[in-house]
Design a protein around this motif. Sequence first.
Motif, PDB file in Angstrom:
ATOM      1  N   ILE A  97       0.708  -1.091   0.210  1.00 28.93           N
ATOM      2  CA  ILE A  97      -0.059   0.033  -0.046  1.00 28.93           C
ATOM      3  C   ILE A  97       0.680   1.140   0.010  1.00 28.93           C
ATOM      4  O   ILE A  97       1.681   1.622   0.985  1.00 28.93           O
ATOM      5  N   VAL A  98       0.798   1.927  -1.090  1.00 26.74           N
ATOM      6  CA  VAL A  98       1.812   2.970  -1.132  1.00 26.74           C
ATOM      7  C   VAL A  98       1.059   4.320  -1.544  1.00 26.74           C
ATOM      8  O   VAL A  98       0.018   4.553  -1.919  1.00 26.74           O
ATOM      9  N   HIS A 133       7.462   3.155   9.648  1.00 26.48           N
ATOM     10  CA  HIS A 133       8.066   1.979   9.503  1.00 26.48           C
ATOM     11  C   HIS A 133       7.123   1.339   8.327  1.00 26.48           C
ATOM     12  O   HIS A 133       6.044   1.328   8.311  1.00 26.48           O
ATOM     13  N   ARG A 134       7.979   0.109   7.652  1.00 25.20           N
ATOM     14  CA  ARG A 134       7.240  -0.973   6.866  1.00 25.20           C
ATOM     15  C   ARG A 134       6.151  -1.683   7.903  1.00 25.20           C
ATOM     16  O   ARG A 134       7.011  -1.998   8.957  1.00 25.20           O
ATOM     17  N   ASP A 148       1.889  -1.879   4.680  1.00 23.33           N
ATOM     18  CA  ASP A 148       1.681  -0.552   4.848  1.00 23.33           C
ATOM     19  C   ASP A 148       3.187   0.091   4.984  1.00 23.33           C
ATOM     20  O   ASP A 148       3.948  -0.212   5.713  1.00 23.33           O
ATOM     21  N   THR A 149       3.119   1.262   4.443  1.00 21.56           N
ATOM     22  CA  THR A 149       4.499   1.947   4.077  1.00 21.56           C
ATOM     23  C   THR A 149       4.581   3.355   4.507  1.00 21.56           C
ATOM     24  O   THR A 149       3.292   4.148   4.490  1.00 21.56           O
ATOM     25  N   PRO A 150       5.665   4.168   4.878  1.00 22.69           N
ATOM     26  CA  PRO A 150       5.583   5.592   5.092  1.00 22.69           C
ATOM     27  C   PRO A 150       5.410   6.138   3.786  1.00 22.69           C
ATOM     28  O   PRO A 150       5.426   5.557   2.776  1.00 22.69           O
ATOM     29  N   ALA A 191       9.921   2.780   2.289  1.00 23.91           N
ATOM     30  CA  ALA A 191       8.610   2.598   1.335  1.00 23.91           C
ATOM     31  C   ALA A 191       9.221   1.834   0.099  1.00 23.91           C
ATOM     32  O   ALA A 191       8.394   1.123  -0.593  1.00 23.91           O
ATOM     33  N   ARG A 192      10.323   2.188  -0.450  1.00 25.11           N
ATOM     34  CA  ARG A 192      10.877   1.539  -1.570  1.00 25.11           C
ATOM     35  C   ARG A 192      11.127   0.109  -1.300  1.00 25.11           C
ATOM     36  O   ARG A 192      10.785  -0.598  -2.254  1.00 25.11           O
TER      37      ARG A 192
END
Length: 303
Positions: free
Chosen positions: A14-15, A46-47, A63-65, A83-84
């Motif tokens: 989820i980005v 954090h992831r 879930d990503t920053p 995130a990457r």
Amino acid sequence: MRDNQDTVCGYVAIVGRPNVGKSTLLNHILGEKLSITSRKPQTTRHRLLGVKTVDNSQTIYVDTPGMHIEETHLLNKFMNKEARRALIDVDVIVFVVEGLRWNVEDQLVFDLITKIKCPIILAINKVDMLPDKTTLLPYCESLASKFKFFEIIPLSATHATNIDALERAVASCLPKGPHYFPETQITDRTPRFRMAEIIREKLVRSLGEELPYSTTVEIEMYKSDQSEKVPLISAIIWVEREGQKPIVIGKNGERLKEIGIRSRKDIEKIIGRQVHLKLWVKVRGSWSDDERALKSLGYIDLG
């Protein structure tokens, strides 16, 4: 864990840019509060894996920053890196944007994910806030002309509107394979991590526009022995300058007390029993731009 040939299992990233509602979306999908939320951008640092298992299907959401352009501190660089990293070897990407807003950070995410060879579902969040719903269809058509998305789904994470349509689209993309997690497990994170995040959420919400980005939380002690009638949790709220301590503590300690009360209630929901929570506010100078501090606080892998 199931391992027969009828099972499906896959990773779903989820980005999106900061503050588009990624964490709220994940919480509604799971039916449980896993990711902390606030109106402040970059609340997620954090992831975080959220696992949902229904019958023969297991979906592992990441879930990503929020990806952002400015990298003013090492912490910002860490969040962009997290995130990457979440995009490595995923089976599906859910790209979350906010209503009719598209800015340079949305474009940054778009440019990155469209280089990855996997289905991309575009989730247009916060459509409940659109004053004129007739503008939505032309906007969807304009985004569809940018890229061949697997599906474009307008939704409201806050009101859980159309999330079932998103889940169906995700499920149709999952590959066959064994489940990686037990059916009852919802995350890979430890209770200590989740406790620290809960306290940080209450802290960020309480501080308003003051200094949410200069703070972090570390669980110093957690006595989880079942023989303990009421487990003791001791947590440190780290700030970067001495002058920030009284802001967190508040007049006569009222702000810190309120943060503790709200945090304790949510922590008790996680572990299913009463706890005794002690909070301390300490100074760690410029921790958000110090590699050693970030490592000890769990932001940078020690390996």
